[in-house]
Design a protein around this motif. Structure first.
Motif, PDB file in Angstrom:
ATOM      1  N   LEU A 150       5.135   3.326   2.026  1.00  0.00           N
ATOM      2  CA  LEU A 150       5.274   3.825   3.392  1.00  0.00           C
ATOM      3  C   LEU A 150       3.893   3.940   4.021  1.00  0.00           C
ATOM      4  CD1 LEU A 150       7.830   6.719   2.751  1.00  0.00           C
ATOM      5  CD2 LEU A 150       8.317   4.590   3.964  1.00  0.00           C
ATOM      6  N   TYR A 151       3.830   3.623   5.325  1.00  0.00           N
ATOM      7  CA  TYR A 151       2.542   3.728   6.020  1.00  0.00           C
ATOM      8  C   TYR A 151       2.808   3.951   7.505  1.00  0.00           C
ATOM      9  CZ  TYR A 151      -2.164   2.567   7.672  1.00  0.00           C
ATOM     10  OH  TYR A 151      -3.406   2.610   8.259  1.00  0.00           O
ATOM     11  N   VAL A 160       7.616   0.220   6.496  1.00  0.00           N
ATOM     12  CA  VAL A 160       8.397   0.477   5.284  1.00  0.00           C
ATOM     13  C   VAL A 160       8.398  -0.800   4.450  1.00  0.00           C
ATOM     14  CG1 VAL A 160      10.619   1.198   4.345  1.00  0.00           C
ATOM     15  CG2 VAL A 160       9.846   2.092   6.562  1.00  0.00           C
ATOM     16  N   GLY A 161       7.684  -0.752   3.331  1.00  0.00           N
ATOM     17  CA  GLY A 161       7.661  -1.883   2.417  1.00  0.00           C
ATOM     18  C   GLY A 161       8.781  -1.761   1.397  1.00  0.00           C
ATOM     19  N   TRP A 190       1.823  -2.589  -0.645  1.00  0.00           N
ATOM     20  CA  TRP A 190       1.105  -1.647   0.215  1.00  0.00           C
ATOM     21  C   TRP A 190       0.861  -2.262   1.592  1.00  0.00           C
ATOM     22  CZ3 TRP A 190      -3.352  -4.013   1.690  1.00  0.00           C
ATOM     23  CH2 TRP A 190      -4.002  -4.859   0.795  1.00  0.00           C
ATOM     24  N   VAL A 191       0.582  -1.384   2.554  1.00  0.00           N
ATOM     25  CA  VAL A 191       0.271  -1.782   3.932  1.00  0.00           C
ATOM     26  C   VAL A 191      -0.897  -0.929   4.407  1.00  0.00           C
ATOM     27  CG1 VAL A 191       1.130  -1.995   6.293  1.00  0.00           C
ATOM     28  CG2 VAL A 191       2.707  -2.309   4.376  1.00  0.00           C
ATOM     29  N   ARG A 192      -1.864  -1.552   5.081  1.00  0.00           N
ATOM     30  CA  ARG A 192      -2.976  -0.818   5.667  1.00  0.00           C
ATOM     31  C   ARG A 192      -3.349  -1.451   7.004  1.00  0.00           C
ATOM     32  NH1 ARG A 192      -1.643   1.967   2.166  1.00  0.00           N
ATOM     33  NH2 ARG A 192      -2.870   3.192   0.680  1.00  0.00           N
ATOM     34  N   VAL A 201      -1.470  -6.624   4.183  1.00  0.00           N
ATOM     35  CA  VAL A 201      -0.271  -6.393   3.384  1.00  0.00           C
ATOM     36  C   VAL A 201      -0.509  -6.929   1.972  1.00  0.00           C
ATOM     37  CG1 VAL A 201       2.202  -6.800   3.151  1.00  0.00           C
ATOM     38  CG2 VAL A 201       1.172  -6.642   5.429  1.00  0.00           C
ATOM     39  N   GLY A 202      -0.370  -6.073   0.973  1.00  0.00           N
ATOM     40  CA  GLY A 202      -0.449  -6.501  -0.417  1.00  0.00           C
ATOM     41  C   GLY A 202       0.949  -6.772  -0.935  1.00  0.00           C
ATOM     42  N   HIS A 203       1.128  -7.899  -1.603  1.00  0.00           N
ATOM     43  CA  HIS A 203       2.470  -8.286  -2.051  1.00  0.00           C
ATOM     44  C   HIS A 203       2.381  -9.018  -3.386  1.00  0.00           C
ATOM     45  CE1 HIS A 203       1.196 -12.146  -0.423  1.00  0.00           C
ATOM     46  NE2 HIS A 203       1.005 -11.569   0.740  1.00  0.00           N
ATOM     47  N   GLY A 204       3.480  -9.636  -3.780  1.00  0.00           N
ATOM     48  CA  GLY A 204       3.554 -10.268  -5.079  1.00  0.00           C
ATOM     49  C   GLY A 204       2.820 -11.574  -5.220  1.00  0.00           C
ATOM     50  N   LEU A 205       2.235 -12.077  -4.134  1.00  0.00           N
ATOM     51  CA  LEU A 205       1.468 -13.320  -4.181  1.00  0.00           C
ATOM     52  C   LEU A 205       0.088 -13.178  -3.548  1.00  0.00           C
ATOM     53  CD1 LEU A 205       4.163 -16.077  -3.426  1.00  0.00           C
ATOM     54  CD2 LEU A 205       2.984 -15.648  -5.588  1.00  0.00           C
TER      55      LEU A 205
END
Length: 277
Positions: A150-151, A160-161, A190-192, A201-205
């Motif tokens: 959440l951010y 909302v990730g 994550w989101v910033r 945005v940090g994600h699986g790739l």
């Protein structure tokens, strides 16, 4: 756990022999006294005076996902006890599992808001206030989603990730950013919001950045340590650098010098046809 200093590199390491519960560290939170709270897959610990001290015994085997310091409390999101309430000294006060309809006592994210704590569960969002749970955004696209992060940005947008894309609530309307909308991977960690209106945005790739019509996707092929970020392991320092926790270590990104992808060329129409002549 490592201590790194500018110009001097890694100065010190802490592992199992020094008292760390696990080498798999998920969360760090300043304790307000010059030390750190440490969340791992096997409970909590505290770094104080250069030493690793044990955390509360009630969380000795818990998977601690993230922390929030708010109004004199330390809140720990766990994947097996729900939302855990601790005193500012780390003393265990209570465990608050989410309502039974969520299926499992999983809490992965918490965000402080004026009306209480907004909590992400494996079945959408809830408000937690005074020991009571209340369903929130039950008619939204994230109502049945596993909420991973959440951010809230500077403009009041709620990000909302989930394990199935990123959603944002602005001015009462939801929109989505996922694999179908240009995000390389649907699992959001994550989101910033970065200086200059850059969304990271940090994600699986890896990590994706957006600013206006520009975009940039960073992965191992473009300098990151690996292709997989980890949950909530991210920090923006006073020099504008983004520290990114990844599977295998940490990557450091200078957000002032980003190699933005070139914009797509304007399309050229070569031929028009109508189906019936």
């Amino acid at each position: 756990l490592c201590l790194w200093e500018e110009g001097r590199g890694i100065r010190r390491r802490w592992g199992l022999r020094e008292g760390l519960p696990s080498l798999e560290v998920w969360a760090l939170e300043p304790d307000g006294r010059g030390g750190l709270w440490i969340g791992t897959v096997k409970g909590m610990a505290r770094l104080a005076g250069g030493r690793i001290l044990p955390g509360p015994s009630a969380l000795a085997r818990s998977m601690v996902h993230s922390f929030l310091r708010h109004q004199g409390r330390l809140w720990a999101c766990t994947l097996d006890q729900g939302l855990v309430e601790l005193g500012p000294d780390g003393r265990f006060l209570a465990a608050h599992p989410p309502p039974p309809e969520t299926g499992q006592p999983v809490v992965a994210a918490v965000l402080a808001r004026p009306d209480g704590l907004l909590v992400g569960t494996r079945l959408g969002l809830y408000r937690f206030q005074g020991g009571r749970w209340e369903r929130r955004y039950g008619d939204s696209p994230v109502a049945e989603a596993y909420v991973s992060t959440l951010y809230q940005d500077a403009q009041g947008g709620l990000w909302v990730g989930t394990l199935h894309g990123l959603h944002v609530l602005r001015h009462g309307a939801w929109s989505r950013l996922g694999a179908g909308e240009g995000l390389p991977h649907d699992t959001v960690n994550w989101v910033r919001e970065l200086p200059g209106g850059i969304l990271a945005v940090g994600h699986g790739l890896g990590v994706s950045l957006r600013q206006g019509g520009r975009s940039l996707h960073l992965s191992r092929a473009r300098g990151l340590l690996s292709d997989e970020t980890t949950q909530e392991s991210v920090m923006l320092d006073h020099r504008g650098r983004l520290w990114i926790g990844m599977v295998g270590g940490v990557s450091l990104l200078d957000t002032r010098e980003l190699p933005w992808d070139p914009p797509l060329p304007r399309p050229t129409v070569l031929e028009l046809r109508w189906q019936d002549g």
